[in-house]
Design a protein around this motif. Structure first.
Motif, PDB file in Angstrom:
ATOM      1  N   HIS A 116      76.618  79.813  41.916  1.00 22.60           N
ATOM      2  CA  HIS A 116      75.477  80.155  41.066  1.00 22.60           C
ATOM      3  C   HIS A 116      75.584  79.455  39.708  1.00 22.60           C
ATOM      4  O   HIS A 116      74.665  78.763  39.274  1.00 22.60           O
ATOM      5  CB  HIS A 116      75.407  81.676  40.850  1.00 22.60           C
ATOM      6  N   GLU A 339      78.508  88.052  45.777  1.00 27.02           N
ATOM      7  CA  GLU A 339      77.247  87.361  45.475  1.00 27.02           C
ATOM      8  C   GLU A 339      77.330  85.877  45.827  1.00 27.02           C
ATOM      9  O   GLU A 339      76.353  85.275  46.296  1.00 27.02           O
ATOM     10  CB  GLU A 339      76.888  87.535  43.990  1.00 27.02           C
ATOM     11  N   ASN A 340      78.493  85.274  45.614  1.00 26.37           N
ATOM     12  CA  ASN A 340      78.667  83.855  45.937  1.00 26.37           C
ATOM     13  C   ASN A 340      78.548  83.612  47.443  1.00 26.37           C
ATOM     14  O   ASN A 340      77.878  82.680  47.886  1.00 26.37           O
ATOM     15  CB  ASN A 340      80.025  83.351  45.448  1.00 26.37           C
ATOM     16  N   LYS A 343      75.017  83.937  48.887  1.00 22.35           N
ATOM     17  CA  LYS A 343      74.064  82.845  48.628  1.00 22.35           C
ATOM     18  C   LYS A 343      73.910  81.970  49.868  1.00 22.35           C
ATOM     19  O   LYS A 343      72.875  81.358  50.085  1.00 22.35           O
ATOM     20  CB  LYS A 343      74.531  82.002  47.435  1.00 22.35           C
TER      21      LYS A 343
END
Length: 381
Positions: A116, A339-340, A343
């Protein structure tokens, strides 16, 4: 590069108010800084947002204004969350110099590169910007910290050979973790010939608060050695590791760390075997007993990274318990790793409960139920 491998991480400083990390006990920090330097250590690590944005101020008061500039090395960082324009880069950097009271930084990091944040760093050419700071002598050594997988790390180091070091989350529990992948990231850095600086060697306190069986294992071998010392020595024993950061929040921790790191001795084969045993014991008490075989992922219609999410959930629960905090309190690296990964893969909440995964799981785990637990934990917002 600093001769001694222990660095003073200034993220969890002693506080006068347990509910406000910005209310730093500066007199205590002064004593800790003095002792650290007296014992021959030189490396200090801070960042823009540490201690409610007050850590860099504490550096000036406890370190820079009281010790000769050539008696220590200082590191700080630029974080993507605060860069919303080209102007922000210099604004933050100049304020960091003012807050710390130095005319140059020995080390400067692009903070927390991941799938991100790299978009922000590319958008505002932070890579060219940090090279320029080095060329002007405002920064002596440039590097970056990293919370993502080995594939992205390889891409970054290939694209940016100018980086002189990388800071990785590395500890004996994350070494073979499917979520954090410490070993694989370490090996990528090694392949590129880039030294590793270690963060989270005690995993936020998790490896200071191990199960009683592990404590007994360590104490039977060496009654004098503290439990956290095993974790820090594990990281420091890796040949490509140059600095191991420890976020020391009281004098006892500092005295303990400096005692065995003053004349550092790498782990012997017997100690390495004990750490492997300790890892197995800790992992046996995990919440989701997934072995990471990945049979479940091949036919998943939603492309959910099931073993990675389970690994991150287990790691997060261990850390939260180790630190004695609830899931609603504070940031942990695992939430960012989640979250990574999300993605590139379906989130845990994307599960359509088709049951394909449970049909092929050799451990016969209730994967659908576990995915709901993971989604509730990591997708609270």
């Amino acid at each position: 590069m600093s001769e001694k491998k222990l660095g003073f991480g200034l993220m969890r400083l002693p506080s006068l108010d347990p509910n406000d990390p910005g209310k730093i006990d500066i007199e205590q920090v002064k004593k800790m800084v003095d002792t650290f330097i007296e014992r021959g250590f030189t490396y200090f690590d801070t960042a823009w947002m540490y201690c409610a944005f007050k850590s860099e101020n504490a550096v000036k008061e406890a370190l820079v204004s009281r010790h000769p500039r050539d008696s220590f090395t200082l590191t700080t960082k630029l974080h993507s969350s605060f860069v919303n324009s080209f102007e922000d880069r210099d604004r933050i950097f100049n304020e960091q110099m003012e807050k710390t009271g130095v005319t140059y930084f020995d080390y400067y990091l692009i903070h927390d590169i991941n799938c991100h944040s790299i978009e922000t760093y590319n958008k505002f050419d932070c890579f060219g910007w940090i090279r320029d700071k080095k060329e002007k002598g405002l920064v002596k050594h440039i590097g970056f910290s990293f919370h993502d997988g080995p594939e992205l790390l390889d891409e970054v180091l290939t694209a940016h050979p100018e980086f002189e070091f990388v800071q990785l989350q590395l500890n004996y529990l994350d070494w073979e973790s499917a979520g954090v992948q410490s070993r694989k990231c370490y090996e990528v850095a090694e392949k590129h010939g880039v030294p590793v600086f270690v963060m989270e060697p005690v995993k936020g306190g998790t490896l200071a608060n191990v199960p009683e069986e592990v404590t007994k294992l360590f104490k039977d071998y060496n009654p004098e050695a503290s439990v956290p010392s095993w974790a820090i020595r594990f990281a420091a024993s890796l040949p490509n590791v140059k600095i191991v950061l420890s976020g020391m929040s009281d004098m006892d921790q500092l005295l303990d760390n400096t005692s065995y790191m003053q004349d550092f001795k790498p782990l012997n084969d017997e100690e390495k075997a004990l750490i492997k045993k300790a890892t197995d014991i800790i992992n046996a008490s995990i919440d989701i007993p997934c072995t990471g075989c990945s049979y479940c992922t091949d036919g998943c219609p939603m492309q959910i990274a099931i073993p990675k999410y389970f690994s991150l959930y287990n790691a997060d629960m261990q850390e939260l318990r180790g630190r004695g905090i609830s899931p609603d309190e504070g940031w942990t690296p695992q939430s960012e790793y989640y979250e990574n990964v999300a993605k590139h893969f379906g989130k845990a909440s994307a599960c359509i409960q088709c049951g394909q995964c449970e049909g092929v799981c050799p451990q016969h785990l209730p994967i659908i139920e576990y995915l709901q637990t993971v989604a509730k934990h990591f997708e609270r917002e």
